[in-house]
Design a protein around this motif. Structure first.
Motif, PDB file in Angstrom:
ATOM      1  N   THR A 203       0.849  -1.187   0.000  1.00 35.63           N
ATOM      2  CA  THR A 203       0.000   0.000   0.000  1.00 35.63           C
ATOM      3  C   THR A 203       0.890   1.244   0.000  1.00 35.63           C
ATOM      4  OG1 THR A 203      -1.685  -1.187   1.232  1.00 35.63           O
ATOM      5  CG2 THR A 203      -1.834   1.209   1.246  1.00 35.63           C
ATOM      6  N   LEU A 204       0.529   2.198  -0.818  1.00 38.16           N
ATOM      7  CA  LEU A 204       1.229   3.482  -0.811  1.00 38.16           C
ATOM      8  C   LEU A 204       0.246   4.593  -1.119  1.00 38.16           C
ATOM      9  CD1 LEU A 204       1.739   4.316  -4.066  1.00 38.16           C
ATOM     10  CD2 LEU A 204       3.400   2.498  -3.832  1.00 38.16           C
ATOM     11  N   ARG A 205       0.624   5.800  -0.784  1.00 39.04           N
ATOM     12  CA  ARG A 205      -0.216   6.962  -1.033  1.00 39.04           C
ATOM     13  C   ARG A 205       0.507   7.886  -2.001  1.00 39.04           C
ATOM     14  NH1 ARG A 205      -4.790   8.580   1.052  1.00 39.04           N
ATOM     15  NH2 ARG A 205      -4.661   7.124   2.787  1.00 39.04           N
TER      16      ARG A 205
ATOM     17  N   ARG B 143       2.035  10.940  -3.538  1.00 39.31           N
ATOM     18  CA  ARG B 143       2.557  12.209  -3.016  1.00 39.31           C
ATOM     19  C   ARG B 143       2.370  13.312  -4.068  1.00 39.31           C
ATOM     20  NH1 ARG B 143       8.389   9.996  -1.852  1.00 39.31           N
ATOM     21  NH2 ARG B 143       7.898   9.263  -3.916  1.00 39.31           N
TER      22      ARG B 143
ATOM     23  N   TRP C   9       6.988   2.631  -8.460  1.00 39.88           N
ATOM     24  CA  TRP C   9       6.102   1.834  -7.607  1.00 39.88           C
ATOM     25  C   TRP C   9       6.275   0.342  -7.865  1.00 39.88           C
ATOM     26  CZ3 TRP C   9       1.382   5.363  -8.884  1.00 39.88           C
ATOM     27  CH2 TRP C   9       1.556   6.597  -8.249  1.00 39.88           C
TER      28      TRP C   9
ATOM     29  N   ASP D  35      -2.889  12.044  -3.353  1.00 39.43           N
ATOM     30  CA  ASP D  35      -3.493  11.530  -2.115  1.00 39.43           C
ATOM     31  C   ASP D  35      -4.300  10.251  -2.302  1.00 39.43           C
ATOM     32  OD1 ASP D  35      -3.346  11.971   0.671  1.00 39.43           O
ATOM     33  OD2 ASP D  35      -5.437  12.608   0.699  1.00 39.43           O
ATOM     34  N   ASP D  36      -4.343   9.698  -3.511  1.00 34.98           N
ATOM     35  CA  ASP D  36      -4.983   8.388  -3.692  1.00 34.98           C
ATOM     36  C   ASP D  36      -4.203   7.343  -2.906  1.00 34.98           C
ATOM     37  OD1 ASP D  36      -6.889   9.338  -5.478  1.00 34.98           O
ATOM     38  OD2 ASP D  36      -5.943   8.475  -7.262  1.00 34.98           O
ATOM     39  N   GLU D  37      -4.912   6.424  -2.282  1.00 31.06           N
ATOM     40  CA  GLU D  37      -4.265   5.272  -1.664  1.00 31.06           C
ATOM     41  C   GLU D  37      -4.282   4.149  -2.687  1.00 31.06           C
ATOM     42  OE1 GLU D  37      -4.469   3.871   2.651  1.00 31.06           O
ATOM     43  OE2 GLU D  37      -5.829   2.506   1.591  1.00 31.06           O
TER      44      GLU D  37
ATOM     45  N   ILE E  79      -2.802   0.230  -4.128  1.00 30.16           N
ATOM     46  CA  ILE E  79      -2.291  -1.101  -3.785  1.00 30.16           C
ATOM     47  C   ILE E  79      -1.489  -1.590  -4.984  1.00 30.16           C
ATOM     48  CG2 ILE E  79      -2.879  -3.485  -3.214  1.00 30.16           C
ATOM     49  CD1 ILE E  79      -4.359  -2.169  -1.162  1.00 30.16           C
TER      50      ILE E  79
ATOM     51  N   ARG F   3      -6.609   1.346  -7.254  1.00 30.30           N
ATOM     52  CA  ARG F   3      -7.207   2.285  -6.305  1.00 30.30           C
ATOM     53  C   ARG F   3      -8.570   1.665  -6.000  1.00 30.30           C
ATOM     54  NH1 ARG F   3      -7.514   6.922  -9.148  1.00 30.30           N
ATOM     55  NH2 ARG F   3      -9.398   6.106 -10.080  1.00 30.30           N
ATOM     56  N   ASP F   4      -8.779   1.282  -4.747  1.00 30.50           N
ATOM     57  CA  ASP F   4      -9.961   0.505  -4.375  1.00 30.50           C
ATOM     58  C   ASP F   4      -9.989  -0.739  -5.277  1.00 30.50           C
ATOM     59  OD1 ASP F   4     -10.747   2.373  -2.378  1.00 30.50           O
ATOM     60  OD2 ASP F   4     -11.625   3.629  -3.948  1.00 30.50           O
TER      61      ASP F   4
END
Length: 138
Positions: A8-10, A12, A30, A72-74, A76, A97-98
């Motif tokens: 998981t990363l967000r 930047r 990533w 700011d999206d989280e 996977i 994302r989701d």
């Protein structure tokens, strides 16, 4: 044996362009994060390869972009080992994302010795830890 991992990363702010969309090259970064975490989960961080004089060089990389990621999206990053031999490793990646697939890709790597030449990892002590992984993928 773990042959895939989720990281998981967000996103930047520095990873986005003027339009607020993630700049394309960040996906390859990533992918690297995913690879590193996968090897870490296998208890084989890159530092273990380096201690033995081995490198893992990228010889091919591709990425297909399906949907944009934004600040700011989280996310996977799902990383899996597609194929391993004593000289190369192929990884597949999916970034979500989701439940939405944003990108997918593949990288191919070869093992190199300290002189930058192709190496057969079976000739190194780390082989005893890698062999069970190779056997699992065959």
């Amino acid at each position: 044996m773990i042959l895939s991992s989720k990281t998981t990363l967000r996103v930047r702010y520095a990873e986005t362009d003027q339009m607020g969309i993630v700049y394309h090259s960040n996906y390859l970064i990533w992918f690297e994060v995913g690879r590193s975490e996968l090897f870490r989960e296998l208890n084989l961080p890159y530092t273990e390869f380096e201690k033995q004089g081995l490198g893992l060089a990228v010889i091919e990389a591709n990425c297909r972009y399906r949907q944009p990621a934004h600040y700011d999206d989280e996310l996977i990053v799902v990383t899996e080992i597609e194929n391993m031999t004593s000289r190369r490793v192929v990884f597949n990646y999916h970034i979500y994302r989701d439940q939405t697939l944003l990108a997918e890709g593949k990288t191919v790597h070869v093992f190199l010795n300290q002189k930058g030449r192709l190496a057969d990892v079976r000739k190194y002590d780390i082989w005893s830890r890698l062999e069970p992984i190779f056997a699992k993928k065959e």
